[in-house]
Design a protein around this motif. Sequence first.
Motif: not given
Length: 378
Positions: A96-100, A118-133
Motif C-alpha cells: 500500500x502507498x504508505x508502506x515504506x 503523516x503517512x506521506x513521510x513514509x513514502x520518501x527516502x530515509x536515512x537512519x541515525x542511531x547511537x548511544x543512549x
Amino acid sequence: MARGKASGAGPGPGELLSPAQRLDWLRLIRTENVGPRTFRALINQFGGAAAALEALPTLARRGGRLLPPRTPTLDEAEAEVAALARLGARLVATGEADYPVALRQLDDAPPLICIQGRGEVLRRPMVAIVGARNASAAGRSFAARLARDLAGAGWVVVSGLARGIDAAAHEASLDGGTVGVFAGGLSRPYPPENLGLIAKVAETGALVSEMPVNWEPRARDFPRRNRLVSGMALGVVVVEAAERSGSLITARLAGEQGREVFAVPGSPLDPRAGGTNRLLKQGATLVTEVEDVISVLSPMTGRQRPDAIEAEGPPMTPPMPGDDARARIVGLLGPVPTLIDDLVRLSGCTAAEVQIVLLELDLAGRLDRPGTGRVALK
C-alpha cells in the motif's frame, strides 16, 4: 466496526485490502508461531489469509502439535483496529502507498505495520541515525546537525526514539518530518521521558510499530525494532556506540539487509567511540559532514522501486504431501540451517510439498527460519 459492513466493503483509496481482508491479515500475523516469513509462505500457498486461517489447525497437527496455535478471534482483531483508531493510527499493508518501499523489500518485512501520524513521510527516502543512549554532548550536537542537514536536503530521518543520539536526531529533524519506530505497541511509548518528543514526531512525521497496539516492550523486542529502523532506510549512520552497544546490532542488520553503513569517528580514549571506530575498520563509510552521506545515497533513490503488490488471490488447496514424503523432508532437517532448495533436490519432492511440510513444522513451533531461504529444526 460493523462486521457486516467490513465484509462487504472494498478497499479504500490507495488501499490493497478490503476491511475484511485486513482483519484476516491481522489475525494471521498475530497467530502464535506466525512471523513475517511464515505469513508470506501461508499466503503464497493458500491464496489469502482467510484460507490460511482455516488451514492452520490441520497444518499444526501434522507438524506434531496437539493443540492448534492461538489465533485472535475476529472480535479481538476488531478491538485492536478500534484501539488504533482511538490513537489516530491505522494498519497499513505491504504494497500500500504508505508502506515504506525499502522496508517492503526485506525478506522478513512485516505484512502489516501500525502508523500514527503523516503517512506521506513514509513514502520518501530515509536515512537512519542511531547511537548511544548515554551520548556525549559532542555526539548529540553532531547527530542533531547531521539530522537537520539531511532534513533540509529532503531526506527523512528515522530512528528508535531512545535517549541520547536517537532523541537528538528526531528533535533536529522535526520540521522535515521524522519517523520513530516503537519496540512495543503504539499505546506503550518508551522511554517515558521522551513522551513530549514522541508527540511531536507523531504531529509532524510518523510513528511506526509492527507489534499489537497494547504490547509492552521487552528486551528482546528492541533488536526486532532495530531491523525496521535499518530496513526503512537506504543507509544507517552510527554516531556513537560502545563495543557492546545495541546500535551495532542495527549496523549489523543494515549490512545484512544490503544497506549502506556509515560511522562517525571518535576519540580512541572515549569508550562511546569504540564501536564506531571498529565499524570504520570493518569498512563503514566515514562521516564528518552531511555530504558524506548524501553523495553515497542519492544515486540509490532513482533505483528504489516498489516490489510487485501482494494482492490476495482466489483460495487455493495446495497438494498435501504423503507420509513418506513428509518423513523424507523432516529427515533431512537438523539444527544446522539448510537451504530450502537443497531440501527439494535431496527429498525428491516438489517445492510445494516441501513448503507445506515446513509450514506444518513452523506452526508446531519446531522450525527456525534464520535467514533467507534457510531453515533448521529447533
